[in-house]
Motif scaffolding. Structure first.
Motif, PDB file in Angstrom:
ATOM      1  N   ALA A  26      -3.089  -5.580  -2.842  1.00 20.43           N
ATOM      2  CA  ALA A  26      -4.093  -4.516  -2.869  1.00 20.43           C
ATOM      3  C   ALA A  26      -5.501  -5.036  -2.608  1.00 20.43           C
ATOM      4  O   ALA A  26      -6.468  -4.285  -2.727  1.00 20.43           O
ATOM      5  CB  ALA A  26      -4.054  -3.816  -4.220  1.00 20.43           C
ATOM      6  N   CYS A  27      -5.616  -6.301  -2.246  1.00 22.30           N
ATOM      7  CA  CYS A  27      -6.941  -6.877  -1.983  1.00 22.30           C
ATOM      8  C   CYS A  27      -7.020  -7.488  -0.587  1.00 22.30           C
ATOM      9  O   CYS A  27      -7.991  -8.145  -0.252  1.00 22.30           O
ATOM     10  CB  CYS A  27      -7.270  -7.919  -3.046  1.00 22.30           C
ATOM     11  N   GLY A  28      -5.966  -7.307   0.202  1.00 19.08           N
ATOM     12  CA  GLY A  28      -6.002  -7.777   1.580  1.00 19.08           C
ATOM     13  C   GLY A  28      -5.679  -9.235   1.786  1.00 19.08           C
ATOM     14  O   GLY A  28      -5.851  -9.763   2.882  1.00 19.08           O
ATOM     15  N   HIS A  29      -5.154  -9.907   0.756  1.00 18.48           N
ATOM     16  CA  HIS A  29      -4.869 -11.329   0.914  1.00 18.48           C
ATOM     17  C   HIS A  29      -3.731 -11.588   1.898  1.00 18.48           C
ATOM     18  O   HIS A  29      -3.669 -12.665   2.497  1.00 18.48           O
ATOM     19  CB  HIS A  29      -4.542 -11.966  -0.446  1.00 18.48           C
ATOM     20  N   ASP A  30      -2.838 -10.605   2.051  1.00 14.29           N
ATOM     21  CA  ASP A  30      -1.822 -10.741   3.102  1.00 14.29           C
ATOM     22  C   ASP A  30      -2.478 -10.784   4.473  1.00 14.29           C
ATOM     23  O   ASP A  30      -2.056 -11.525   5.365  1.00 14.29           O
ATOM     24  CB  ASP A  30      -0.805  -9.603   3.017  1.00 14.29           C
ATOM     25  N   GLY A  31      -3.551 -10.008   4.626  1.00 18.28           N
ATOM     26  CA  GLY A  31      -4.317 -10.051   5.873  1.00 18.28           C
ATOM     27  C   GLY A  31      -5.052 -11.363   6.049  1.00 18.28           C
ATOM     28  O   GLY A  31      -5.069 -11.940   7.145  1.00 18.28           O
ATOM     29  N   HIS A  32      -5.675 -11.861   4.987  1.00 16.89           N
ATOM     30  CA  HIS A  32      -6.404 -13.130   5.072  1.00 16.89           C
ATOM     31  C   HIS A  32      -5.470 -14.274   5.474  1.00 16.89           C
ATOM     32  O   HIS A  32      -5.812 -15.111   6.313  1.00 16.89           O
ATOM     33  CB  HIS A  32      -7.044 -13.466   3.721  1.00 16.89           C
ATOM     34  N   THR A  33      -4.298 -14.303   4.849  1.00 17.85           N
ATOM     35  CA  THR A  33      -3.323 -15.358   5.155  1.00 17.85           C
ATOM     36  C   THR A  33      -2.891 -15.280   6.611  1.00 17.85           C
ATOM     37  O   THR A  33      -2.819 -16.297   7.317  1.00 17.85           O
ATOM     38  CB  THR A  33      -2.094 -15.215   4.237  1.00 17.85           C
ATOM     39  N   THR A  34      -2.611 -14.073   7.073  1.00 19.02           N
ATOM     40  CA  THR A  34      -2.171 -13.884   8.451  1.00 19.02           C
ATOM     41  C   THR A  34      -3.260 -14.273   9.438  1.00 19.02           C
ATOM     42  O   THR A  34      -3.001 -14.923  10.460  1.00 19.02           O
ATOM     43  CB  THR A  34      -1.769 -12.411   8.668  1.00 19.02           C
ATOM     44  N   ILE A  35      -4.483 -13.886   9.145  1.00 16.99           N
ATOM     45  CA  ILE A  35      -5.619 -14.223  10.013  1.00 16.99           C
ATOM     46  C   ILE A  35      -5.766 -15.735  10.139  1.00 16.99           C
ATOM     47  O   ILE A  35      -5.945 -16.267  11.247  1.00 16.99           O
ATOM     48  CB  ILE A  35      -6.908 -13.581   9.460  1.00 16.99           C
TER      49      ILE A  35
END
Length: 393
Positions: free
Chosen positions: A98-107
């Motif tokens: 819910a904080c976008g860390h999946d996005g950060h990791t992917t980026i």
């Protein structure tokens, strides 16, 4: 120079969806760690596992010696039940990205791929840090103590965070304070129990607790410089056993946030003095537990300037916003920025035609088209910082 591989975009979508379906809480990211390693192995990129669930990738440029840059992404999730109804929603009950860390990791994985492929054009070294436990105090601090900024010594560190308050695909950045510190307290007000019909024979811990809450607002607004932001928040109170009994104890839990170390130290000192005086003036006593938590994120001006140039070069001159004020939220990237020159920036995800929910909301989500944007920014900055070796002034 380097070029983005278009087939990587679909890979990033696939990676993010997998991570989103299998979120893990702080320091429990074993499956996440294994999946990151699986991707790196598929791309034949060397890595090192750091601690139980962290991963680092060191990419040495082949154009000679130079600076040592670190890029950091957080990988943990939150104890929240997801309500997005996404086809790839969390399969873990009560846990959500819910904080976008999946996005950060992917980026960061997207940046790793391109930096590794084009390492012949780099000088120096870039260390990519996949950090566990950002949502738990001290995770970054632990990694630093274990040497993540040494061997070789890191000169500069950069991180991003998806941000629902900026238009999609834009970037917010500022030098100096970017986020606040986060110190927590637990206090117990001790009074004297009695019958509610005879309050004069007792010392009401609830009444005293109410005075403490009111006094903290006075402390924040009248004892601190009004041009320096400060938050004093009591988020939880536990007291009392019945409506006709005077409570002999009241437990208050809260947080204090500032953006400078000077004010942080001043507020802590005043807090103990102020609270103790208020409680004792009403006939009670108080015990206080005060936890020095995450420091503020303080951005380096020169790193911010180079980063802004890279962003304009990659996604357009109108894409960069100079933020006017820091967020009073906190991020343990502050520990990194304490050690070396750093920059932490916001990557906008707000879209006018859709509902954009705040961080830590059970319906938080974002358009995956932001993933290649973030990866391109990190990659371009690394090339700009390391290709010729940027002199830090």
């Amino acid at each position: 120079m380097w070029q983005w591989e278009n087939n990587m975009t679909e890979q990033l979508y696939r990676i993010r969806r997998h991570l989103h379906q299998f979120p893990e809480l702080s320091f429990q990211e074993h499956r996440t760690c294994a999946y990151i390693i699986e991707q790196l192995k598929a791309w034949e990129i060397p890595y090192k596992q750091f601690g139980a669930t962290g991963v680092i990738v060191d990419i040495y440029g082949e154009s000679g010696k130079g600076l040592h840059l670190a890029l950091r992404a957080d990988i943990d999730a939150l104890p929240i039940q997801e309500e997005t109804a996404l086809p790839f929603a969390s399969r873990q009950p009560g846990i959500m990205h819910a904080c976008g860390h999946d996005g950060h990791t992917t980026i960061l994985l997207g940046a790793v791929y391109h930096l590794w492929k084009h390492r012949s054009q780099l000088s120096g070294m870039v260390r990519c840090i996949f950090q566990p436990g950002e949502e738990a105090d001290g995770a970054a601090k632990q990694m630093i103590e274990q040497g993540v900024l040494r061997n070789p010594n890191i000169d500069t560190v950069v991180a991003l965070h998806l941000w629902p308050y900026l238009p999609f695909g834009t970037v917010g950045i500022k030098s100096e304070a970017m986020t606040a510190s986060c110190d927590d307290f637990v206090m117990t007000v001790h009074g004297k129990s009695g019958h509610g019909a005879r309050p004069h024979q007792a010392v009401d811990a609830i009444a005293i607790a109410a005075e403490v809450v009111r006094a903290l607002q006075f402390l924040a607004t009248k004892r601190c410089d009004p041009v320096e932001p400060v938050v004093m928040h009591v988020g939880r109170i536990q007291a009392g056993t019945a409506n006709n009994i005077v409570a002999d104890q009241a437990r208050l839990e809260g947080t204090i946030r500032t953006t400078t170390q000077h004010l942080r130290e001043q507020v802590k000192q005043d807090f103990f003095t102020f609270v103790t005086h208020v409680v004792e003036s009403f006939g009670g006593k108080v015990s206080i537990q005060y936890a020095d938590g995450i420091p503020p994120v303080v951005n380096d001006e020169h790193v911010c300037n180079v980063l802004a140039q890279s962003i304009r070069k990659m996604i357009g001159t109108d894409a960069v916003y100079t933020l006017k004020s820091p967020s009073m939220g906190a991020d343990d990237f502050g520990y990194f920025a304490q050690e070396v020159a750093g920059a932490y920036f916001r990557l906008g995800i707000r879209k006018e035609d859709t509902n954009t929910y705040d961080l830590h909301h059970p319906k938080f989500q974002f358009d995956e088209a932001i993933l290649p944007v973030g990866a391109k920014i990190l990659t371009q900055f690394a090339f700009d910082w390391l290709t010729e070796g940027v002199e830090i002034t």
